[in-house]
Structure formats: structure tokens, C-alpha cells
Scaffold this motif. Structure first.
Motif: not given
Length: 420
Positions: A395-418
Motif C-alpha cells: 500500500t505504500g504505508i510505512n508503519p515506522k513513519d513517526t511524522t504524524g502525517r496522514k498516509q493514504i494507501p496507494m494504487r499506482e505505478i511509478w517509472v524510475k529511470f535508473v
């Protein structure tokens, strides 16, 4: 027969209860631990069987083990035989799956609530049971090494239903991401028939085509050094290549196995952290008025643009809870494939997120299956598989995130040019 069904027949409730009594532990915890070991070990065997040497190693271990499933009730009642059974399993585990035991035992300990020492003991017992069941399967079905590898590959779907709440950890710990989408049986090399001669004839032709080794003055020993030199050059070249690949993925090197679920490390600065992200939205509108090229095409055409940029793969999505691409995805996928053909040095990493999985499938597993299904589309379009890396991040949600920001489960594809 399904391997896990065969294991269930061997590991009856009475057997599991007997192991629990011997170790002064609750039967439920022993059952959870054994189920977790079974899924993890079978996953490791599937991965090992995906190459020729591993395939043969598993086959030989299964064929030569002195144990059979029918012996298990007697073995558990005889302390000396039980120790031999456990030690044999630990030896096979370290031989077939080196470096596997420590990380998996740690995972099973947390999952089942057992002590680490007990988990270590159960790992050897579980391995011996699995190998003995495979021995029985090989004998009954008259499998050779390739047939056994194919049989293991068929267990992938069943593996995901054994401990669905542990699938995410098994995928990462055992390293079977790509195997969840596809598995090909390695083909053993056919032995070559050597014709009779006064002297031994090399099984393969020399590297130097057209040069007679006997008359060239190189001789066999010198030629061996030439081959060795070529091998060294190849290894050095491969090392340079992989090192350069390491350099090109600065974003991904920040993510370790425990934090792969971090949502937006692949993206540009996080929108949720901005009060008004107007500059990002406004930037693409300038070139849009003068060109019809996609942002990825514009990026590759700009020689000064740094490698490592990531783009959301617009209009690429899958049918709910499946790996079936929607019809709207065919055009952008083909467009990117054409772009990669135009720029033959470009290499990409596909990163998938999913939030629509339905039990027993998890979002992690679904994202892995989807991203490799997408990679297959590029391979079928003529793009070398080595140019397309793939990773599913749930989902892209990080359980270790301590920033308090709202994390929304994602449904998407990303393309990174390495690599550009």
C-alpha cells in the motif's frame, strides 16, 4: 498432489501435539511455527530450483535422504533418532539454502511467539519433513530433476494461502518477489558424446574461431590462460556495470528490507508535506504548449537532465484484485516500450502500489504480481528483461513513519529511470 496437502497429511494434529508436549509449548504456537517454516522453506526451494545447479541439488537431497514420512511417528518417540532427524534437516537447510536459517528463524519466532532456540530446532525438523515428503513425491511420480523443479514451481499459489498474514515478510525475507509472477524450469545441459580419438577432444569449440589450437603454438595450457583472461575481463566488466547500477539508484538505496513499504520515496517531494504545491503543478504546463511529447520522452531527450527521475505511470492500472491490465493501459505501455527502443541505453525500475487486494491475497503480494505482469509486457514488446527492474511495495504505508502525517494507501505505478 499439492505439496502442502502432502505435508498436512504427514503433520497430523497428533504429530504436532507430540512436538508441543516434547518442547513444553502450546500446540497452537507449534502449529503456527511449523506452518511458517513450511511456507518459508518451500518458497526458498522454489527460488533455488529456478537455476540448474539448485534444481539438481534439491533433487539429489530428496532422492538420497534416508527418511520417509511414514517414519515420523516412530522418530518422534525415539530421542536419538529425533536428534539425527533434526541434525540432518539442519545440514540440508544449510546446504540447499545457505544463509537462510537465521533470518527465517527470527521471523518465525516473532510470528509464532516461540523461543528462538525452539524455532531453530523446528527449522531442522521442518526441513527433514519437507525433504522426506519430496522423496516420496519423486518416487511415486518418477520425477527427474526438471520434473521436480516444475512441481515446486506449481506450489507458488498454494504457498500464499498457508500463512497469508505472514506473506509480506516471507516475500522479503526469502526474496521471492519475481517468482510470484512467473517460474521457468531450468533446462539441464545435454551431455555431449565425445568421438573416439587418440587424444581427448574439448567438449566445446575454442573461443578463437578459425584458429587451430594444435598448430597455433598456443597449446592447451596457454589457451586455458587465454580463456581465463577473458573470464577475468568479463567479471571486471560485470562488476563495473553493477557498481554503476548501484550509483544510479540513490533513492532506492535509502530503503532497506524492513522499510520497503515507505510510501513516497520513489516520488518527488511529498505533497502531503506541502501547504500549497503550486510550483510542481505549474512547471509541466510550460513545455506542454510547445510539444506533444510525454514528460518521459522530454526527459530522455534532455541530455543535461540527471538520471534517477521518477514519473507516475499515468493511465496504467489493473482490474480490481487481479493482475489484468485495464484496456486503457495498452497505449501508454506501448508508448514507453517504443521510447525504450528509441533510447537503448535507458534502464527503468517499475514500482507498484496496491490497495484493492481481497483475502487471502495481500496488497503486498498483489503489488508484486502486478509489477512483474507489467514487466512481462515490456519483455513481450522486445525490451530486454535486464533493462526493466520491478518492485512491489504494497500500500505504500510505512508503519515506522513517526511524522504524524496522514498516509493514504496507494494504487499506482511509478517509472524510475535508473539509467538514461
Amino acid at each position: 498432489m499439492n505439496l502442502f496437502a502432502s505435508l498436512k497429511e504427514t503433520l497430523t494434529e497428533g504429530i504436532v501435539n507430540q512436538i508441543a508436549v516434547q518442547n513444553n509449548e502450546k500446540t497452537e504456537k507449534i502449529q503456527k511455527a511449523i506452518d511458517a517454516f513450511a511456507a518459508s522453506i518451500v518458497g526458498g526451494l522454489i527460488k533455488r530450483a529456478s537455476n540448474e545447479s539448485g534444481m539438481k541439488l534439491i533433487f539429489n537431497q530428496a532422492k538420497n535422504t534416508p527418511f520417509s514420512p511414514e517414519q515420523l511417528p516412530r522418530i518422534l518417540k525415539t530421542p536419538s533418532e529425533l536428534e539425527e532427524f533434526k541434525a540432518a534437516g539442519e545440514k540440508i537447510l544449510n546446504t540447499v539454502l545457505p544463509g537462510f536459517k537465521s533470518s527465517v528463524c527470527s521471523m518465525v519466532t516473532k510470528y509464532s511467539g516461540t523461543k528462538n532456540s525452539l524455532a531453530s530446532s523446528l527449522s531442522g525438523i521442518s526441513m527433514s519433513i519437507i525433504i522426506s515428503v519430496l522423496k516420496k513425491v519423486v518416487a511415486e511420480k518418477q520425477f527427474d530433476a526438471e520434473s521436480l523443479a516444475a512441481y515446486l514451481g506449481e506450489q507458488r499459489e498454494s504457498l500464499l494461502t498457508i500463512v497469508p498474514d505472514l506473506n509480506d515478510r516471507i516475500i522479503e525475507t526469502v526474496g521471492i518477489q519475481y517468482l510470484l509472477q512467473s517460474f521457468e524450469v531450468p533446462r539441464a545441459e545435454q551431455s555431449t558424446t565425445i568421438t573416439k580419438s587418440s587424444e581427448p577432444i574439448p567438449a566445446k569449440q575454442p573461443f578463437l574461431v578459425g584458429v587451430d589450437v594444435e598448430d597455433s603454438g598456443l597449446g592447451r595450457i596457454n589457451f586455458k590462460w587465454v580463456g581465463l583472461g577473458l573470464l577475468v575481463v568479463a567479471v571486471i566488466g560485470a562488476g563495473i556495470y553493477f557498481w554503476s547500477q548501484r550509483d544510479t539508484s540513490t533513492v532506492d538505496t535509502e530503503i532497506d528490507a524492513d522499510t520497503l513499504a515507505e510510501a513516497r520515496t520513489i516520488q518527488e517531494p511529498i505533497a502531503a508535506n506541502k501547504t500549497a504545491d503550486t510550483t510542481t503543478a505549474a512547471t509541466p504546463t510550460t513545455p506542454a504548449a510547445t510539444t506533444t511529447e510525454s514528460p518521459m520522452a522530454t526527459y530522455l531527450a534532455d541530455a543535461a537532465a540527471a538520471k534517477g527521475k521518477a514519473f507516475k505511470f499515468e493511465n496504467v492500472d489493473f482490474e480490481d484484485n487481479t493482475v489484468q491490465l485495464k484496456a486503457t493501459a495498452s497505449q501508454p505501455v506501448q508508448a514507453l516500450a517504443d521510447l525504450l527502443k528509441k533510447y537503448p541505453t535507458a534502464q527503468i525500475k517499475l514500482v507498484a502500489y496496491a490497495n484493492d487486494a481481497k483475502p487471502p491475497l495481500t496488497n503486498k503480494v498483489l503489488s508484486v504480481k502486478r509489477v512483474y505482469a507489467l514487466k512481462d509486457q515490456f519483455v513481450k514488446s522486445g525490451i530486454s528483461f535486464v533493462r526493466v527492474d520491478a518492485e512491489g511495495r504494497g500500500t505504500g504505508i510505512n508503519p515506522k513513519d513517526t511524522t504524524g502525517r496522514k498516509q493514504i494507501p496507494m494504487r499506482e505505478i511509478w517509472v524510475k529511470f535508473v539509467q538514461k
